[in-house]
Each structure stands twice: as structure tokens, then as C-alpha cells.
Design an enzyme around this catalytic site. Structure first.
Site, PDB file in Angstrom:
ATOM      1  N   ASN A   1     -21.612  29.087 -11.293  1.00 37.15           N
ATOM      2  CA  ASN A   1     -22.191  29.018  -9.931  1.00 37.15           C
ATOM      3  C   ASN A   1     -21.159  29.556  -9.073  1.00 37.15           C
ATOM      4  O   ASN A   1     -20.020  29.056  -8.975  1.00 37.15           O
ATOM      5  CB  ASN A   1     -22.751  27.659  -9.371  1.00 37.15           C
ATOM      6  CG  ASN A   1     -23.061  27.668  -7.987  1.00 37.15           C
ATOM      7  OD1 ASN A   1     -22.777  28.681  -7.276  1.00 37.15           O
ATOM      8  ND2 ASN A   1     -23.723  26.706  -7.303  1.00 37.15           N
TER       9      ASN A   1
ATOM     10  N   CYS B   1     -23.674  28.668  -0.669  1.00 31.22           N
ATOM     11  CA  CYS B   1     -24.421  29.578  -1.365  1.00 31.22           C
ATOM     12  C   CYS B   1     -25.144  30.463  -0.950  1.00 31.22           C
ATOM     13  O   CYS B   1     -25.672  31.584  -1.579  1.00 31.22           O
ATOM     14  CB  CYS B   1     -24.670  28.960  -2.709  1.00 31.22           C
ATOM     15  SG  CYS B   1     -23.628  27.788  -3.262  1.00 31.22           S
TER      16      CYS B   1
ATOM     17  N   HIS C   1     -30.181  32.480  -6.482  1.00 28.31           N
ATOM     18  CA  HIS C   1     -28.747  32.051  -6.715  1.00 28.31           C
ATOM     19  C   HIS C   1     -28.622  31.378  -8.175  1.00 28.31           C
ATOM     20  O   HIS C   1     -29.555  30.767  -8.392  1.00 28.31           O
ATOM     21  CB  HIS C   1     -28.639  31.172  -5.479  1.00 28.31           C
ATOM     22  CG  HIS C   1     -27.347  30.323  -5.686  1.00 28.31           C
ATOM     23  ND1 HIS C   1     -26.174  31.098  -5.628  1.00 28.31           N
ATOM     24  CD2 HIS C   1     -27.169  28.906  -5.704  1.00 28.31           C
ATOM     25  CE1 HIS C   1     -25.268  29.867  -5.754  1.00 28.31           C
ATOM     26  NE2 HIS C   1     -25.747  28.852  -5.842  1.00 28.31           N
TER      27      HIS C   1
END
Ligand code: ACO
Length: 343
Positions: free
Chosen positions: A300, A130, A270
Site C-alpha cells: 500500500n 490514500c 486503491h
């Protein structure tokens, strides 16, 4: 004490002062298919209420079967290039951050190069989960600052639906597919990317991983029947580490350019879990209305998350030219990164 004539130069071979690097265009792409929490209630033992309360996620996008990471990455790239006024042949380097490449090799960046007609560009993938997009921004920035390249295309693209275990309720509610991109160039002005920092802690590599498909556990009947080609996560451990690592990275980035959170117009983190973002905002002393959130719509999207969020926030006018923004990310590895940008 007399200062050495090269003391301010980042590239010792160059006599020119360091070139400031600006994001001159952003773009994003998400697949059409929307998977709502109500749809997940039919797949696993979960509820819309549990997912919204524990994560903030309401829906996510899922790519079509024939739509790959490189297709989504190319779409996002073309939108960023259009905004930047950059043609394929202008691009010197393509960096694609992804943990779901179309295939282990060739690099997804090479497949994107072909799709966008960037014939002159060098191209490679990088994997920092990520955190990948901000890692790639820092690498791209270094190539421009050093004078090696003028125009770098940075992409975060993921088809996480292919590594999501749709029988595991603790993870399948969290992830989605999509891509975001940015074109980096020397701006010739003082504003731009003011600072970046990144870090890693491999001692915790076992709390978020996909065990099989690499050299340690190549694909086999056992690896498939053991569901080892799916993402595994110790959610609580990841949660705790995410808050601390993002706080630390954000504070380091601010300190490096002598700024405080009050100077920042918009925080773009994020997008993993709304509770992580609320804890981060609280620790940084930032009101939540300064924090850009789109995880309710996309979940996500790993390396693509912050890239999509940056593009959406910029296009929505959440900050103006000259405003200061803070990007901060966290992911498997463990990895983390932050950047302060004067837009
Ligand atoms: N629906 C209903 N119940 C569920 C679900 C679900 N989808 N998932 C788990 N549960 C249950 C568990 O089984 C558990 O039940 P039990 O108490 O009977 O054992 C209960 O809910 C609580 O589970 P926890 O795991 O303790 O729930 P928690 O509040 O920690 O939330 C979550 C889990 C959402 C995964 C959270 O830990 C989290 O967001 N962690 C961080 C995730 C993250 O950031 N990941 C991405 C990192 S970035 C990257 O590199 C990919």
C-alpha cells in the site's frame, strides 16, 4: 419549460460550454530497494505465508535514506510530462497529494516545482490519505473546467517507510514507498474525465491515524517514547469500511454517467489488500481480471497507489483510447473517491 441559457454551464461567469479534461500523460517511480516478506520475517514475528494469505503482498519498495517524497514525486512527474509532451514552463498548477511530505512546510509541491523547472506554476499539497490522488484529480479538473488553468500536474507521492512502526507486525508488512503522476489538460474532445465523486466521514478518524507531530501532540520526549509518530490502524474496522465506501463511491460514479460495471474495461482501485479488492469486485459484479492489481509488488503506497497503478495499467495496454475505466480509492479520514474516465 424553457431552459435558462446558462443551465448547462458549470461556470456562471463563462459563456463557453464546460471544457472536458483528459489525462494526457502518466508517470510513476518506485525506489530500487525491494523489501520482501522473507526480510520482514527477520524483523518481526511474521511469515511470508501469513502476509500473502491475509494481504496478497509479496514485496514492497523502500526509499533510500536521502531519497525523499519530493524526489520520487519529481521523477514520476517528469515521466508523465515526457509522455504528455509538456515542459515545466507549460504547467499552471501542481497539486501533490501526500501524507508524508518532506517536511510540514513548505509544501512538497513547491519542492517538486523547483526540481522539474515548472517556474510559472502555482503549487500546493493536499492530504486525503490514500484518497489524495483522486481528490487532487478532481480539484485539478475543476480548475481546468472553469477556465482558470490549462495544464495541471497531479502527483501522489509517499515515503511511508518513515512513519511505519517497524516493531508493529500488524502494520509494518502493509506499506511501501513510491510516486505516481498525471498531467491534466483540456482535450478539446468529448472523452476524458466523465465524472468524479468524493466523500468523507470524520467520525471515524480514530481508526487510521498518526497521532503525533501536529498541533494536538507536537513532538516531545513522550510522543517519541510512546511511538506516537508512527501510523496506527484498527485493521478490521478499516477493512470493513474500505469495502463499503469503495463500493458506494464506485456505484455513485457509474450512476452519475449512466453506466454499469459491464461498460468498464478496467477497474483501478486503491491497493491496500487483495481481500478488499476481491470483496469489492464481488459486490460490483466485476470479474477479478478486470481489476488492476500491483499490491503484490508494492504493498500500500497510500496516495501514490492508484497513481502508480493507473500509469502501469495504461502503459501495459490494459485499456485503449476510448475505453472506459473506473478509479476508486479509500483512506484515512475516513475519505473515499471514485472517477470514471473515457481514456
Ligand atoms: N504476521 C503474523 N500474524 C499477524 C500479523 C503479521 N504480520 N499481523 C497480525 N497478526 C495476527 C494478529 O496478532 C492476530 O493474532 P491473534 O488472533 O492471536 O490476536 C491475527 O494475526 C489476526 O489479526 P487480524 O488483525 O484479525 O487479521 P486480519 O485478517 O484482519 O488482517 C489486516 C489484518 C491485513 C491489517 C487487515 O485487517 C487489513 O488489511 N485491513 C485493512 C488495511 C487497510 O486497508 N489499510 C489501509 C487503508 S488506506 C490508508 O489510508 C493508509
Amino acid at each position: 419549460m424553457t431552459k435558462s441559457p446558462t443551465a448547462n454551464l458549470r461556470n456562471p461567469r463563462s459563456k463557453a460550454p464546460p471544457r472536458s479534461v483528459h489525462i494526457v500523460g502518466t508517470g510513476s517511480y518506485v525506489p530500487q530497494r525491494v523489501l520482501r516478506n522473507a526480510d520482514l520475517e527477520k524483523l518481526v514475528d511474521t511469515t511470508d505465508d501469513w502476509i500473502v494469505t491475509r494481504t496478497g503482498i509479496r514485496e514492497r519498495r523502500i526509499a533510500a535514506e536521502n531519497e525523499c517524497t519530493s524526489d520520487m514525486g519529481a521523477q514520476a512527474a517528469l515521466r508523465a510530462m515526457e509522455q504528455a509532451g509538456v515542459r515545466g514552463e507549460d504547467i499552471d498548477l501542481i497539486i501533490c497529494a501526500t501524507l508524508t511530505p518532506d517536511m510540514p512546510f513548505p509544501a512538497t509541491a513547491c519542492l517538486i516545482q523547483q526540481k522539474i523547472g515548472a517556474k510559472r506554476a502555482a503549487a500546493f499539497d493536499m492530504e486525503a490519505a490514500c484518497s489524495g490522488f483522486l481528490y487532487a484529480v478532481e480539484i485539478g479538473q475543476q480548475f481546468i473546467t472553469s477556465g482558470t488553468y490549462n495544464t495541471v500536474l497531479v502527483i501522489g507521492a509517499e515515503k511511508l517507510s518513515t512513519i511505519t512502526d517497524w516493531e508493529d507486525r500488524s502494520t509494518c508488512v502493509l506499506f511501501g514507498d513510491g510516486a505516481g503522476a498525471a498531467v491534466l489538460r483540456s482535450s478539446g474532445q468529448t472523452h476524458g474525465i466523465l465524472t468524479t465523486c468524493m466523500g468523507a466521514d470524520g467520525s471515524q478518524s480514530d481508526i487510521l491515524l498518526m497521532p503525533a507531530g501536529g498541533a494536538r501532540y507536537p513532538a516531545s520526549k513522550e510522543s517519541v517514547s510512546g511511538r506516537m509518530h508512527y501510523l496506527k490502524m484498527a485493521g478490521k474496522e478499516v477493512f470493513k469500511n474500505a469495502v463499503v465506501a469503495m463500493q458506494t463511491a464506485a456505484e455513485e460514479a457509474l450512476r452519475k454517467c449512466n453506466l454499469t460495471i459491464q461498460d468498464i474495461q478496467c477497474v483501478i482501485p486503491h491497493q491496500a489488500n487483495i481481500r478488499i479488492l476481491e470483496a469489492l469486485a464481488d459486490r460490483l459484479g466485476a470479474p477479478m481480471d478486470k481489476v488492476y492489481v500491483n499490491l503484490d509488488r508494492y504493498g500500500n503506497v497510500s496516495a501514490a497507489s492508484v497513481a502508480i497503478a493507473l500509469d502501469e495499467a495504461a502503459r501495459a495496454g490494459r485499456f485503449q483510447r476510448g475505453d472506459l475505466i473506473l478509479l476508486v480509492v479509500f483512506g484515512s479520514g475516513l475519505t473515499w473517491a471514485a472517477a470514471v474516465i473515457q481514456w
